[in-house]
Design a protein around this motif. Structure first.
Motif: not given
Length: 328
Positions: A7-12, A93-96, A223-232
């Motif tokens: 959960v913390e991995l996906n936190g800010s 945090v996961l992105d970092a 890099h550092g981002k997970r794609p979203t449907l809207r963004g794609v």
């Protein structure tokens, strides 16, 4: 500091930011900057000095060694590194963690939408987390998201590399076989107007080049981002328009050559439509593949290129041959 949960991995990352990073103004010289540092020494260890302007926007970064060894009269703008790898303030945090694994730097500035530095993330804060994640049950998921499977990174032998890369090359093999079948299906058109076949290499080469360009650009933005449907979807729309313009420009050049050489309007029209349509579709495929592969938690660095090229060949030949069938 204890290990981070899923959960913390996906936190800010806001909770792990260092707010006491070292700022230097872009208009200062090395001597002025060192004097300012002595007057107001940073409370914690120094890794990089971040150069800002009057509006606190990031202009560059200076490694400590470079600052200490440069001439005192040298402007900071001459020794700073302008191309700075930054982390957006919306990152997790996961992105970092991904940034540290992929870029191998000791710290990263975190910037807002106006490129103002809101803090930094230090590898010291993540060392324990990455170490514990490597031993935890979540480690495989973490490194798949980053695009590096732990087992593969620990066994980088030729045999292991072959096993990880060869399956994706089968996409090129399948694409080549399908291209041969497609050529056979349109054999009559190719025999009737041999010039159609003469331009197949250049039609495919242009589409493949644009597809690989789009793949490379998409991998950089992942890099550092997970794609979203809207963004794609937004990226696909932009890349389609770019591809259409690239295709039209290349098609115009090739069409002029064909018109002067062969004087066959059918071939000219076929080239214009085939190259324009093929390149536009190739651009879309090049952007879509890395994002789709990343969403499926596979390695886009290895897989995106072969899959995109195979699909590009099929799509381009279908557009080109069907235009030939309609015109001949």
């Amino acid at each position: 500091m204890t290990g981070l949960s899923s959960v913390e991995l996906n936190g800010s990352i806001s909770s792990t930011l260092r707010r006491d990073f070292s700022r230097l103004h872009v208009d200062r010289t090395v001597g002025e900057a060192l004097a300012e540092i002595r007057r107001r020494p940073p409370p914690n260890r120094i890794i990089y000095f971040y150069v800002i302007d009057d509006d606190d926007r990031l202009q560059g970064v200076i490694p400590t060694r470079r600052l200490l060894l440069s001439d005192l009269q040298t402007p900071l703008s001459e020794i700073m590194v302008r191309e700075v790898v930054t982390i957006p303030h919306t990152a997790t945090v996961l992105d970092a963690c991904e940034f540290f694994v992929m870029h191998r730097l000791l710290a990263f500035p975190v910037v807002d939408d106006q490129r103002r530095v809101v803090g930094t993330v230090d590898v010291e804060l993540y060392t324990q987390e990455l170490s514990e994640l490597d031993r935890s049950e979540h480690s495989d998921d973490l490194f798949q998201l980053i695009g590096v499977h732990i087992a593969e990174s620990q066994q980088a032998s030729p045999g292991t590399a072959f096993k990880s890369r060869f399956p994706w090359l089968l996409a090129n093999v399948a694409g080549g076989v399908m291209a041969a079948f497609l050529s056979g299906m349109f054999q009559r058109q190719l025999q009737e107007v041999v010039a159609i076949a003469l331009f197949i290499p250049v039609v495919l080469a242009l589409a493949e080049s644009v597809s690989i360009q789009s793949v490379s650009l998409a991998l950089q933005t992942l890099h550092g981002k997970r794609p979203t449907l809207r963004g794609v979807i937004a990226k696909l729309r932009r890349e389609f328009l770019t591809g259409a313009m690239l295709g039209a420009a290349c098609a115009a050049i090739i069409a002029v050559v064909a018109a002067v050489w062969l004087r066959d309007p059918r071939v000219v029209v076929c080239l214009i439509g085939g190259i324009s349509g093929g390149v536009a579709i190739a651009a879309v495929i090049g952007v879509a593949m890395p994002n789709l592969i990343r969403i499926s938690r596979r390695d886009p660095q290895v897989a995106a290129g072969p899959v995109a090229l195979a699909m590009t060949d099929m799509a381009t030949l279908l557009v080109y041959f069907n235009l030939a069938r309609a015109l001949i």
